[in-house]
Enzyme design. Structure first.
Site, PDB file in Angstrom:
ATOM      1  CG  ASP A 126      35.237  44.390  39.227  1.00  0.00           C
ATOM      2  OD1 ASP A 126      35.234  43.190  39.556  1.00  0.00           O
ATOM      3  OD2 ASP A 126      35.696  44.801  38.137  1.00  0.00           O
ATOM      4  CD  GLU A 157      41.508  42.684  39.514  1.00  0.00           C
ATOM      5  OE1 GLU A 157      42.741  42.828  39.660  1.00  0.00           O
ATOM      6  OE2 GLU A 157      40.831  43.378  38.729  1.00  0.00           O
ATOM      7  CD  GLU A 180      41.335  40.760  32.377  1.00  0.00           C
ATOM      8  OE1 GLU A 180      40.685  40.834  33.431  1.00  0.00           O
ATOM      9  OE2 GLU A 180      41.689  41.743  31.711  1.00  0.00           O
TER      10      GLU A 180
HETATM   11  O1  KIV Z   1      36.591  45.407  35.344  1.00  0.00           O
HETATM   12  C1  KIV Z   1      36.212  44.641  34.438  1.00  0.00           C
HETATM   13  O2  KIV Z   1      35.599  45.041  33.459  1.00  0.00           O
HETATM   14  C2  KIV Z   1      36.542  43.235  34.559  1.00  0.00           C
HETATM   15  C3  KIV Z   1      36.301  42.364  33.370  1.00  0.00           C
HETATM   16  C4  KIV Z   1      37.363  42.601  32.378  1.00  0.00           C
HETATM   17  C5  KIV Z   1      36.187  40.948  33.714  1.00  0.00           C
HETATM   18  O3  KIV Z   1      37.027  42.819  35.566  1.00  0.00           O
END
Ligand code: KIV
Length: 286
Positions: A88, A119, A187
């Site tokens: 991420d 995102e 989500e």
């Molecule tokens: O940060 C995370 O764990 C996520 C998942 C919920 C998809 O983005």
């Protein structure tokens, strides 16, 4: 001997969608859990910025920094052999400029991620995704409830219940696909909307709280294994009570130490008797 599994790559996920095979994804944040989830045979491991909530004790993902993400990513990298490893991009590591996004996505790739996830699906995000893909960095999109937008949304809630918002999410999904994303996380969206988006896209959708019609599913590992007592989001299923197991193990250890039951001879070593004797003599000399 367990058969050697084939390394999962970006293309593997696309092939799975085409073949109608479900994609299994899960988060991981450290070396031991990375080893375990990889051995369990998941297709994709995400070092999610949910590390902020479930490991670092923050009350949202917003405080998570690049340094924290990189620290956890490098640990997970050392445990993964087969799964596709995605990291991420934390809040404010890509929103300021395309140059900032390339720089930070590049650092995650240098640390061993094979793709990054960010995102949103608004115009500035689409431009960032397009540039990252153009410089060779695979991107997973993420729409619906996007935790980094929590203040904009005014809380955690399902997105796309109303037709106008649902239409915006369909448009975002298509724009993310056009900009080069190879998969999109959905989500907290209604399952019928997730089904429509999944049908419209040629790239896979990976759902969390988005129903069974997505091409794959992802869960936060700590929700799945029941790590945190008293916390279970509605969309998650607790497949174990690992938190309880840990608490019980540590309580038993504490009791045994206090009662003199641990350690026993099987956990310790002894000096050879002649060496012990010699030591005693040495200690007697003035
Ligand atoms: O940060 C995370 O764990 C996520 C998942 C919920 C998809 O983005």
């Amino acid at each position: 001997m367990t058969p050697q599994r084939k390394k999962v790559r970006v293309q593997t996920l696309l092939e799975k969608k085409q073949a109608g095979e479900k994609i299994v994804a899960v988060t991981a944040y450290d070396y031991p859990t990375a080893l375990l989830v990889d051995e369990a045979g998941v297709d994709m491991v995400l070092v999610g910025d949910s590390v902020g909530n479930v490991v670092l004790g923050y009350d949202s993902t917003l405080p998570v920094t690049m340094e924290e993400m990189r620290h956890h990513l490098r640990a997970v990298r050392r445990g993964i052999k087969t799964a596709l490893l995605v990291a991420d991009m934390p809040f404010l590591s890509y929103q300021s400029s395309v140059a900032q996004a390339i720089e930070n996505a590049g650092l995650l790739i240098k640390d061993g991620a094979e793709a990054v996830k960010l995102e949103g699906g608004t115009a500035p995000i689409i431009q960032i995704v397009r540039t990252l893909v153009d410089v060779g960095i695979p991107v997973v999109g993420h729409i619906g409830f996007t935790p980094q937008w929590i203040h904009q949304f005014g809380g955690v809630r399902v997105r796309g219940r109303r037709s106008d918002e649902a239409k915006r999410l369909v448009d975002m999904a298509l724009a993310l696909q056009d900009s080069g994303c190879f998969a999109i996380v959905l989500e907290l969206v209604p399952e019928d909307l997730a089904a429509i988006i999944t049908e419209k896209l040629s790239i896979p959708t990976i759902g969390i709280g988005a129903g069974p019609h997505c091409d794959g599913q992802i869960l936060v590992l700590h929700d799945l294994i029941g790590m945190l007592p008293g916390w279970s989001p509605r969309h998650a299923k607790r497949y174990a009570e690992v938190g309880e197991l840990i608490r019980h193990a540590v309580e038993t250890y504490a009791r045994e130490v206090r009662e003199g039951k641990f350690p026993t001879s099987e956990h310790t070593t002894k000096m050879p008797p002649e060496e012990l004797e010699r030591l005693k003599q040495l200690l007697q000399k003035p």
